[in-house]
Design a protein around this motif. Sequence first.
Motif, PDB file in Angstrom:
ATOM      1  N   ASP A  64      -4.967   2.457  -3.935  1.00 21.09           N
ATOM      2  CA  ASP A  64      -4.382   2.759  -2.626  1.00 21.09           C
ATOM      3  C   ASP A  64      -3.511   1.613  -2.129  1.00 21.09           C
ATOM      4  O   ASP A  64      -2.656   1.799  -1.260  1.00 21.09           O
ATOM      5  CB  ASP A  64      -5.497   3.021  -1.610  1.00 21.09           C
ATOM      6  CG  ASP A  64      -6.380   4.175  -2.023  1.00 21.09           C
ATOM      7  OD1 ASP A  64      -5.895   5.320  -2.027  1.00 21.09           O
ATOM      8  OD2 ASP A  64      -7.556   3.931  -2.368  1.00 21.09           O
ATOM      9  N   SER A  95       0.824  -1.214   0.000  1.00 19.37           N
ATOM     10  CA  SER A  95       0.000   0.000   0.000  1.00 19.37           C
ATOM     11  C   SER A  95       0.854   1.258   0.000  1.00 19.37           C
ATOM     12  O   SER A  95       2.086   1.204   0.175  1.00 19.37           O
ATOM     13  CB  SER A  95      -0.909   0.013   1.235  1.00 19.37           C
ATOM     14  OG  SER A  95      -0.142   0.257   2.407  1.00 19.37           O
ATOM     15  N   ASN A  96       0.183   2.375  -0.163  1.00 17.96           N
ATOM     16  CA  ASN A  96       0.892   3.639   0.053  1.00 17.96           C
ATOM     17  C   ASN A  96       1.037   3.827   1.567  1.00 17.96           C
ATOM     18  O   ASN A  96       0.281   3.241   2.357  1.00 17.96           O
ATOM     19  CB  ASN A  96       0.179   4.813  -0.632  1.00 17.96           C
ATOM     20  CG  ASN A  96      -1.178   5.111  -0.038  1.00 17.96           C
ATOM     21  OD1 ASN A  96      -1.328   5.248   1.174  1.00 17.96           O
ATOM     22  ND2 ASN A  96      -2.196   5.248  -0.889  1.00 17.96           N
ATOM     23  N   LYS A 119     -11.530   2.213   0.246  1.00 16.84           N
ATOM     24  CA  LYS A 119     -10.416   2.542  -0.643  1.00 16.84           C
ATOM     25  C   LYS A 119     -10.389   1.623  -1.856  1.00 16.84           C
ATOM     26  O   LYS A 119     -11.306   0.838  -2.083  1.00 16.84           O
ATOM     27  CB  LYS A 119      -9.100   2.485   0.135  1.00 16.84           C
ATOM     28  CG  LYS A 119      -8.998   3.575   1.205  1.00 16.84           C
ATOM     29  CD  LYS A 119      -7.663   3.544   1.892  1.00 16.84           C
ATOM     30  CE  LYS A 119      -7.487   4.732   2.829  1.00 16.84           C
ATOM     31  NZ  LYS A 119      -8.473   4.769   3.914  1.00 16.84           N
TER      32      LYS A 119
END
Length: 358
Positions: A210, A149-150, A162
């Motif tokens: 995301d 993920s970020n 998300k």
Amino acid sequence: MRESRLRRARLSVWLGLAMVLACSACTATGPGPTPDRAPGAAQNLTPVSVSLGDVSLNKVAFLVAADNGIYQKYGLDVHESITAGAADRIRRSGITVPDDFVGKTNGDDAQISVGGGSPLINSMTTDPLATQRVILATTDSEAGFHVVSNPAVASIDDLKGKRLGFTTPGSVSNLIALALVRQKGWTPGRDISLISDGADYSALKAGKVDAFIGSEIYYTMAEKNGAKDLADLSDYHIPIAGSGINAKAGWYEAHRDTAVRFLKATIESYALMRKKPDVVYSALAKWYGVTDPRQQRDMYSQVARFPEKPYPAVDGIKLVMQLFPHYGLQRHTAEDFYDSSVVGELDRSGFIDKANAT
């Protein structure tokens, strides 16, 4: 003069016999399980075309088998390649494979494909022109993928609302995403968005997703890409119809002996990988361009999860049928998609135990 020619002829015969005996002795004392037939000269090897599908640790055993003479040991001349789509996908995350390793077709014509059972089953039951194949073995029967993920995503629970990326519809990463969402009690499209063609770092950096479902070649690169290795999905014990050996149906019926020898080579290659990390590191560098020692070690740590006895992943096949309930699948039973007899024979004969013990 005639007597001299006779002596030379007798000498040639004896020298030839000595060479044959010497070669026989070399073959008899070779390491590992005894093959069905001696490798013989190159012209006696059986040609086999193999599509490796994508770039992942699941495919390294087949590269190791080629690089270390294991295919030849079982009388096979194997030609391996990955698809152009797979090469492009991994290139978007910073890894470039050799051009001569990229096939000119999508792999449908290959006699053996090495890839996920999930996309295979979905393709065969939705596309009337799809190549019909049978799953002979599965080397990836429980999800070992990670969620990448970020940095702003705090946890798996924080993915609600998300966007979660996967590769393509019907793929193993799509199956894992659906299974994860079901375990969390979420509804796709309402609680979370599942994004196709979103399982790489370019999609993450561009803000298309995301997070994404990533194999070991991706999650071991998280730090250098400014991303987070968010979660190890092995904690969720998701059965999958993952990567394995899938034979072209008509070819398999006519060449079962060749398929058996290919399975033997595969099992021996995995056994070699467990014992000698260097053969894995060498293949990662040569074919995938992965030369960072830390990444190589991180990837190698996953070798232990591959099953010694790669029976077809029946539970994973059943999950495919549950999570992709389209009409084509409803006409089938799980047994229509696999043949466990080859692995069963190698198991009962003691071949698998012997390969992993030597």
